[in-house]
Design a protein around this motif. Structure first.
Motif, PDB file in Angstrom:
ATOM      1  N   TYR A 152       0.873  -1.179   0.000  1.00 64.16           N
ATOM      2  CA  TYR A 152       0.000   0.000   0.000  1.00 64.16           C
ATOM      3  C   TYR A 152       0.906   1.223   0.000  1.00 64.16           C
ATOM      4  CZ  TYR A 152      -4.676  -1.963   1.193  1.00 64.16           C
ATOM      5  OH  TYR A 152      -5.895  -2.585   1.186  1.00 64.16           O
TER       6      TYR A 152
ATOM      7  N   THR C 272      -7.849   8.932   3.380  1.00 61.34           N
ATOM      8  CA  THR C 272      -7.432   7.689   4.049  1.00 61.34           C
ATOM      9  C   THR C 272      -8.544   7.218   4.991  1.00 61.34           C
ATOM     10  OG1 THR C 272      -6.300   8.993   5.731  1.00 61.34           O
ATOM     11  CG2 THR C 272      -4.951   8.169   3.936  1.00 61.34           C
ATOM     12  N   ASN C 296      -2.030  -0.321  -4.727  1.00 65.49           N
ATOM     13  CA  ASN C 296      -3.206  -0.722  -3.969  1.00 65.49           C
ATOM     14  C   ASN C 296      -3.598  -2.137  -4.390  1.00 65.49           C
ATOM     15  OD1 ASN C 296      -6.117  -0.527  -2.803  1.00 65.49           O
ATOM     16  ND2 ASN C 296      -5.245   1.468  -2.271  1.00 65.49           N
ATOM     17  N   THR C 299      -9.642  -5.096  -2.814  1.00 62.44           N
ATOM     18  CA  THR C 299     -10.049  -5.832  -1.618  1.00 62.44           C
ATOM     19  C   THR C 299     -11.140  -6.840  -1.956  1.00 62.44           C
ATOM     20  OG1 THR C 299      -9.633  -3.792  -0.428  1.00 62.44           O
ATOM     21  CG2 THR C 299     -10.749  -5.535   0.778  1.00 62.44           C
ATOM     22  N   GLN C 316      -4.862  -8.607  -7.337  1.00 63.11           N
ATOM     23  CA  GLN C 316      -3.958  -7.546  -7.793  1.00 63.11           C
ATOM     24  C   GLN C 316      -4.317  -7.060  -9.191  1.00 63.11           C
ATOM     25  OE1 GLN C 316       0.199  -9.197  -8.214  1.00 63.11           O
ATOM     26  NE2 GLN C 316      -0.847 -11.139  -7.874  1.00 63.11           N
ATOM     27  N   LEU C 330     -12.030  -0.949  -2.917  1.00 65.75           N
ATOM     28  CA  LEU C 330     -10.680  -0.673  -2.445  1.00 65.75           C
ATOM     29  C   LEU C 330     -10.719  -0.003  -1.079  1.00 65.75           C
ATOM     30  CD1 LEU C 330     -10.831   0.086  -5.748  1.00 65.75           C
ATOM     31  CD2 LEU C 330      -8.386   0.422  -5.363  1.00 65.75           C
ATOM     32  N   ASP C 331      -9.723  -0.317  -0.275  1.00 63.33           N
ATOM     33  CA  ASP C 331      -9.438   0.429   0.960  1.00 63.33           C
ATOM     34  C   ASP C 331      -8.256   1.361   0.708  1.00 63.33           C
ATOM     35  OD1 ASP C 331     -11.386  -1.033   2.304  1.00 63.33           O
ATOM     36  OD2 ASP C 331      -9.952  -2.532   3.026  1.00 63.33           O
ATOM     37  N   PHE C 332      -8.164   2.402   1.523  1.00 61.99           N
ATOM     38  CA  PHE C 332      -7.072   3.364   1.358  1.00 61.99           C
ATOM     39  C   PHE C 332      -6.434   3.659   2.715  1.00 61.99           C
ATOM     40  CE2 PHE C 332     -10.300   4.146  -1.890  1.00 61.99           C
ATOM     41  CZ  PHE C 332      -9.562   3.986  -3.050  1.00 61.99           C
ATOM     42  N   GLU C 336      -1.615   8.399  -0.789  1.00 57.72           N
ATOM     43  CA  GLU C 336      -0.822   7.977  -1.951  1.00 57.72           C
ATOM     44  C   GLU C 336      -1.545   8.387  -3.216  1.00 57.72           C
ATOM     45  OE1 GLU C 336      -0.853   3.841  -3.120  1.00 57.72           O
ATOM     46  OE2 GLU C 336      -2.581   3.351  -1.861  1.00 57.72           O
ATOM     47  N   VAL C 338      -2.980   6.428  -6.284  1.00 62.24           N
ATOM     48  CA  VAL C 338      -3.273   5.120  -6.873  1.00 62.24           C
ATOM     49  C   VAL C 338      -3.470   5.322  -8.379  1.00 62.24           C
ATOM     50  CG1 VAL C 338      -4.907   3.190  -6.949  1.00 62.24           C
ATOM     51  CG2 VAL C 338      -4.349   4.284  -4.759  1.00 62.24           C
TER      52      VAL C 338
END
Lengths: 376, 376, 376
Positions: A152, C272, C296, C299, C316, C330-332, C336, C338
């Motif tokens: 991440y 986040t 990332n 999920t 992935q 997706l989680d964050f 960043e 992505v």
């Protein structure tokens, strides 16, 4: 061998028919198996460019003085052991960017870029929740870095790990989710760098670990784009134009044509009754692999290397996109040669994509009887 | 039809605009459906090579004397019945390699290689645990053999079954795991042989059998690589160079352009309220199929033909890699024409990859009303 | 930037080595991120055709008088709200076919065909069991129609909705099954029309709705085939020949190179700790996308947009065939950038396929520490 022997192409060669018997053809197939298998058939008659065969002896002279062609194919058995911990630890991992001039196949030389002089790069193995201190060391004349799909963070670490020639870089991350993930160089020319060999796998085991198997093998597929044709002798320069068309010269397992066969660095070895797990990473940079074990079946298959999911059972051919992985388990009830291929078969027959697992043991004619009239 | 009618390409043709109305365009689309559908549009203006149309009458004269162009498309309904046994048996299966000169489409002729003069080859149907005595008979002038993905054993049997012209070969195996598996020729030039038609399916039913459906259909996709362009008249020689680039001339269902449509050999037939299972095999040799039923949905889809897994529900488009299969179930609530395609649409529009299921029955305007202003 | 800066290609340029330091290379990478990321590297030296750069100022003069280059990239956040009903309703939906001359990238212009002047076309959102009254309005000079994968009925409605220039057409259907489905133009030249922008998504929510997330984004991938090279200035005419070879000039997210990045129309924005769902549609017309979020992980991933199935965890890279969709969560956990890409990386590096999600929030050096020697 010429193509007439391969296929009795009377109408294509215009020559009169040779006497082809099963026996002498089996000899041809047998020698092909010995010399790298069915995929040996890089045959002249479909060539569009003139072949300029460079005598093998002269290849040394086209390389920089003092250069020795090395093996770049990773040993598929040299991987970290399974994890049996129940707590998190920290790992110090160093990857070194190295350029290696080596053979794609006999008589054909390429300037590889690698991690630690092997393709795929070293397999990293951690447990979910572990921390990784990753150091890159750059022993080349180009910039490199790492995008790791287990991370991440921006670019999977590509900004953090950017490393100039002769320097080191460093990042630290926690492995937050389980799976078998690709890592690869991710500088602007990343497709060129990955095609040249800069990819590998990090395995993040789930807390409970993986089921026990008798063998684990680690293999990777990538495309090589060169300005010459497959089989044409000499140094092959990289070809950006054919990469743009996603039309590679070679497609290889562990960086070299037929690397993992008896004729090159040797087949993988198992015994009947044993089980094996294959960790497969597709570096690409562009082509999806239709990964298949000839003469066998994936008893369990984890698409995308997503090992936390329920595996699919009895999968003959698994698509593995570029920039992804697959994890596979196989049984070996009979002695045989299992060939790992991309079932886009022209890549096997004419571009080099084939590795072998030699299965030794007692015949089971109740399961497979290749000559029933003799034996029953 | 010319391209202006197809798309009113004023800017491309430089001609003045024709009056295009919905009515006369529907007529064009309608006739295209009748003559093979939307995919009829092999249109001259994107051609790179000069077209040399050979008058249809002269095609006979380019074939060997006495050759009659035959149908090679397998009848999708001619397959073995579902299995209701609860014990293992032994099967004697013979496949015969035959060369067939036949039409890819009207005016275009190709020298096919087949099993039993049909593409895909005969569907073999057994129960997990059954034994198969497989005999190959070779009535061609080339070497052939079989790699069967249902077989544990070297090459899926390719060494055991290698058969010279005029001879027979034999192997025996037990079907150890369930699934719908491809079989295909696997001599060194295997990509050429498969592209020319040498592939089929063996279905290994699980012990408990498959759920009852009203219809079962058997279809297969493969690419044909020729030195001419799609639609160019005359005999098309095989082209190894375009196969190397994975750039086929034709992509076809059951070996011929639009074979399974009313204009060629007829559509598959079902009634509203019925269910059907499609056994789909992708011979390749190189391209992944994005298999899709236009105007319908795969109610249940088994990726890789791995029928022991839980099916995915309501899949619009399923990737089927070369050297793999898919098993699909469909419902037909409304009368319609369902078109089976590879959703890489240029293969449909310009290379021939399309088959049809005609669904007859009572309209259900609550579900699909193509003209609501008329009917409500 | 030239390629030497990109990769220090001494042996290719023949020039003496420039001093490359990590610092000035990071500046290059940084500016590339700002100007559209890593994918900015459309580099001259692999070009096969001569570059004819058209000065940007002259582009206006090659367009029809009065034409203004518009944004065609759909706003990924402008989508219908999640559904919380427990009963069926009827929807009136109108899609308007519009031709739009717009930029693929700076200095490069293309004649797009769109639904409602956006790519992908408007996202339609209904509940399983709802009825849709779909009206097509044609404000172009060509024939158009819709094939909607959510429809049981001939051509997914393509005959019913065929609409001549200046006219309207209409059909009505009930959404019988759940999922995220593509819709696309399906006239005979459908591959050309879809490549030019005529595709979008209809989401059919299951009766119980979808789990709550903080953000939903809507993006689509397609290939553009032109007679020029990527980056070559001026108007790019469509190229049927490269479409036949499935060899696109551009591969883009939401119709333009780097549309959803800070340098063009802006990145998607999250914080986040939040979650996001991505609705991804692959118009194709020909290429499978190996969809991947750089830095990332998916999920949860629903292959084929088949949202009724159990999602795969921690994927992935997900293959999304042309004519299909994917739904991803997706989680964050860390701040960043992505990058959403097709991991066939040459499409990213040299053809434009990249969009960004900017994740703002507090650093979590326990998860990702890009400079551990500074911070710990």
């Amino acid at each position: 061998m010429n193509n007439e022997v391969l296929d009795n192409e009377r109408e294509q060669t215009g020559e009169s028919k040779k006497i082809i018997t099963r026996q002498n053809f089996l000899k041809v197939m047998g020698s092909m198996v010995v010399t790298g298998g069915v995929a040996g058939a890089t045959i002249p008659f479909f060539s569009s460019k003139a072949k300029k065969e460079v005598p093998k002896k002269s290849i040394g002279s086209i390389l920089p003085a003092g250069t020795i062609a090395k093996r770049v194919a990773a040993d598929p058995t040299k991987i970290p052991a399974p994890i049996h911990r129940n707590h998190a630890i920290s790992h110090d991992v160093t990857l070194e960017a190295k350029e290696v001039t080596a053979r794609i196949e006999s008589g054909v030389v390429f300037k590889y870029m690698t991690w630690n002089e092997q393709i795929p790069g070293p397999m990293i193995r951690v447990r979910q929740g572990d921390t990784v201190n990753l150091t890159l060391k750059n022993s080349t004349s180009r910039m490199h870095n790492i995008d790791m799909h287990a991370v991440y963070g921006t670019g999977g670490g590509n900004m953090a790990t950017l490393v100039a020639p002769g320097e080191k870089s460093n990042m630290r991350f926690k492995a937050m989710y389980p799976g078998a993930f690709i890592y690869h160089c991710a500088v602007p020319n990343m497709d060129y760098h990955i095609s040249s060999g800069m990819y590998g796998m990090i395995l993040v085991e789930p807390p409970e670990g993986l089921p026990k198997v008798d063998h684990e093998f680690y293999v990777g597929q990538n495309e090589i784009y060169t300005v010459k044709e497959a089989g044409e002798g000499g140094l092959h320069d990289f070809d950006f134009k054919s990469m743009l068309a996603e039309d590679p010269t070679y497609v290889v397992l562990n960086g070299e044509k037929h690397a993992l066969t008896p004729d090159v660095h040797g087949a993988m070895q198992v015994k009947t009754g044993e089980t094996a797990r294959i960790f497969f990473v597709n570096g690409g940079p562009n082509l999806t692999s239709s990964f298949h074990p000839i003469g066998n079946i994936f008893t369990k298959a984890w698409s995308a290397g997503a090992i936390i999911n329920k595996p699919e059972r009895f999968v003959q051919t698994m698509h593995v996109p570029p920039g992804s992985t697959g994890v596979f388990e196989l049984d070996f009830p009979v002695p045989e040669t299992v060939k790992l291929v991309d079932h886009s078969l022209t890549r096997v027959v004419r571009k080099g994509m084939l590795g072998e697992i030699a299965v030794k043991g007692k015949e089971r004619v109740d399961i497979f009887n290749p000559n029933p009239s003799d034996k029953t």
